[in-house]
Design a protein around this motif. Structure first.
Motif, mmCIF file in Angstrom:
data_model
loop_
_atom_site.group_PDB
_atom_site.id
_atom_site.type_symbol
_atom_site.label_atom_id
_atom_site.label_comp_id
_atom_site.label_asym_id
_atom_site.label_seq_id
_atom_site.Cartn_x
_atom_site.Cartn_y
_atom_site.Cartn_z
ATOM 1 N N ASP A 1 -2.970 -2.101 -2.973
ATOM 2 C CA ASP A 1 -3.852 -0.779 -3.795
ATOM 3 C C ASP A 1 -3.162 0.332 -4.537
ATOM 4 O OD1 ASP A 1 -1.869 0.879 -2.644
ATOM 5 O OD2 ASP A 1 -2.530 1.521 -0.848
ATOM 6 N N SER A 2 -3.534 1.308 -5.219
ATOM 7 C CA SER A 2 -2.907 2.257 -5.812
ATOM 8 C C SER A 2 -1.579 2.323 -5.820
ATOM 9 C CB SER A 2 -4.371 3.136 -7.018
ATOM 10 O OG SER A 2 -4.103 4.335 -5.249
ATOM 11 N N GLN A 3 -1.426 2.766 -5.203
ATOM 12 C CA GLN A 3 -0.381 2.988 -5.108
ATOM 13 C C GLN A 3 0.930 1.860 -5.400
ATOM 14 O OE1 GLN A 3 -0.236 6.739 -5.366
ATOM 15 N NE2 GLN A 3 1.807 6.130 -4.294
ATOM 16 N N GLY A 4 0.562 0.766 -4.719
ATOM 17 C CA GLY A 4 1.544 -0.619 -5.426
ATOM 18 C C GLY A 4 1.306 -0.922 -6.652
ATOM 19 N N LEU A 5 0.367 -0.737 -7.688
ATOM 20 C CA LEU A 5 -0.314 -0.634 -9.053
ATOM 21 C C LEU A 5 0.581 0.316 -9.535
ATOM 22 C CD1 LEU A 5 -3.882 -0.922 -9.153
ATOM 23 C CD2 LEU A 5 -2.207 -2.479 -9.953
ATOM 24 N N VAL B 1 3.487 1.763 -8.609
ATOM 25 C CA VAL B 1 5.189 1.254 -8.766
ATOM 26 C C VAL B 1 4.996 0.152 -9.256
ATOM 27 C CG1 VAL B 1 7.016 0.035 -7.036
ATOM 28 C CG2 VAL B 1 4.947 1.776 -6.481
ATOM 29 N N ILE B 2 4.599 -0.694 -9.395
ATOM 30 C CA ILE B 2 4.821 -1.926 -10.626
ATOM 31 C C ILE B 2 4.970 -1.653 -12.318
ATOM 32 C CG2 ILE B 2 2.709 -3.565 -11.629
ATOM 33 C CD1 ILE B 2 2.692 -4.535 -8.943
ATOM 34 N N VAL B 3 3.586 -0.545 -12.727
ATOM 35 C CA VAL B 3 3.661 0.063 -14.021
ATOM 36 C C VAL B 3 4.765 0.583 -14.196
ATOM 37 C CG1 VAL B 3 2.330 1.313 -14.957
ATOM 38 C CG2 VAL B 3 0.886 -0.198 -14.324
ATOM 39 N N GLY B 4 5.289 1.676 -13.308
ATOM 40 C CA GLY B 4 6.659 2.355 -13.540
ATOM 41 C C GLY B 4 7.495 1.286 -13.737
ATOM 42 N N CYS B 5 7.922 0.217 -12.739
ATOM 43 C CA CYS B 5 8.605 -0.453 -12.653
ATOM 44 C C CYS B 5 8.783 -1.329 -13.952
ATOM 45 C CB CYS B 5 9.264 -1.303 -11.804
ATOM 46 S SG CYS B 5 10.060 -3.099 -11.830
ATOM 47 N N TYR B 6 7.849 -2.028 -14.608
ATOM 48 C CA TYR B 6 7.274 -1.983 -16.036
ATOM 49 C C TYR B 6 7.829 -1.678 -17.104
ATOM 50 C CZ TYR B 6 5.426 -3.756 -20.207
ATOM 51 O OH TYR B 6 4.242 -3.952 -21.759
ATOM 52 N N LYS B 7 7.790 -0.216 -18.002
ATOM 53 C CA LYS B 7 7.798 1.185 -18.311
ATOM 54 C C LYS B 7 9.678 0.807 -18.061
ATOM 55 C CE LYS B 7 3.801 3.664 -18.134
ATOM 56 N NZ LYS B 7 3.391 4.933 -17.661
ATOM 57 N N ALA B 8 10.429 1.331 -16.706
ATOM 58 C CA ALA B 8 11.895 1.449 -17.143
ATOM 59 C C ALA B 8 11.835 0.157 -17.685
ATOM 60 C CB ALA B 8 11.528 1.458 -15.337
ATOM 61 N N ALA B 9 11.956 -1.069 -17.223
ATOM 62 C CA ALA B 9 12.841 -2.570 -17.518
ATOM 63 C C ALA B 9 12.746 -2.857 -19.035
ATOM 64 C CB ALA B 9 11.979 -3.610 -16.812
ATOM 65 N N THR B 10 11.029 -2.205 -19.253
ATOM 66 C CA THR B 10 10.704 -1.951 -21.126
ATOM 67 C C THR B 10 11.934 -1.548 -21.847
ATOM 68 O OG1 THR B 10 8.496 -1.270 -20.997
ATOM 69 C CG2 THR B 10 8.372 -4.215 -20.930
ATOM 70 N N ASP C 1 0.983 -1.374 0.323
ATOM 71 C CA ASP C 1 0.196 0.204 0.102
ATOM 72 C C ASP C 1 0.658 0.855 -0.081
ATOM 73 O OD1 ASP C 1 0.796 0.090 2.347
ATOM 74 O OD2 ASP C 1 -1.331 -0.467 3.783
ATOM 75 N N ILE C 2 0.582 2.646 0.257
ATOM 76 C CA ILE C 2 1.072 4.064 0.094
ATOM 77 C C ILE C 2 1.467 3.592 1.350
ATOM 78 C CG2 ILE C 2 -0.325 5.040 1.659
ATOM 79 C CD1 ILE C 2 -0.023 7.393 0.129
ATOM 80 N N ALA C 3 2.155 3.147 2.585
ATOM 81 C CA ALA C 3 3.507 2.829 3.547
ATOM 82 C C ALA C 3 4.397 2.250 2.568
ATOM 83 C CB ALA C 3 3.083 2.025 4.464
ATOM 84 N N GLY C 4 4.405 0.965 1.994
ATOM 85 C CA GLY C 4 5.842 0.140 1.466
ATOM 86 C C GLY C 4 5.955 1.226 0.280
ATOM 87 N N SER C 5 4.864 1.190 -0.764
ATOM 88 C CA SER C 5 4.993 1.928 -2.278
ATOM 89 C C SER C 5 6.726 2.151 -1.945
ATOM 90 C CB SER C 5 4.438 2.888 -2.507
ATOM 91 O OG SER C 5 4.010 4.430 -1.826
#
Length: 146
Positions: free
Chosen positions: A57-61, A63-72, A24-28
């Motif tokens: 939550d949406s903050q976690g999503l 972070v995952i989208v940001g990682c996906y964009k950076a990796a690809t 969640d937002i606390a761990g993002s």
């Protein structure tokens, strides 16, 4: 709520990042830092092991989208592995399961060779396009396209 635990290891040229607890937002911010570190240490092909992730939550999503964009963008890939039903439902509601590869288990993700051809260019996530298919199918019309 159990705090987010993140561990990373290398396996067959990929970074395997295991998430445990609640994202969640606390761990993002911590997850973002750990994913960046995993990419630097193990490369741009990542698998996120979500089998022990209890909530996202949406903050976690984000972070995952940001990682996906950076990796690809760097020529790498991101695969999500083993999401629990509640996490899988979040991916389905947002449509991310159509953009980011999802495997039922970590073993399936490790054996899949999605590194050769990442099927989901990062730019697709920025455009907000409708899903592929004929316009009639997207808008629920039963009339054939002419």
């Amino acid at each position: 709520m159990p705090p987010l635990e993140v561990t990373a290891r290398s396996h067959a040229g990929r970074a395997v990042v295991r998430l445990r607890g609640e994202l969640d937002i606390a761990g993002s911010d911590e997850l973002r830092r750990r994913l960046d570190a995993a990419r630097r240490e193990h490369g741009d092909h990542l698998i996120l092991d979500l089998a022990d992730l209890e909530f996202m939550d949406s903050q976690g999503l984000s972070v995952i989208v940001g990682c996906y964009k950076a990796a690809t963008a760097a020529g790498g890939s991101l695969t999500l592995a083993g999401p629990r039903p509640i996490v899988r439902r979040t991916l389905e509601i947002t449509g991310l399961h159509r953009r980011i590869p999802v495997q039922a288990t970590l073993e399936a993700a490790l054996s899949a060779d999605d590194r050769a051809a990442a099927p989901n260019p990062a730019r697709e996530l920025d455009r907000g396009d409708e899903p592929p298919g004929p316009p009639a199918a997207r808008h629920g019309s039963s009339r054939p396209a002419r």
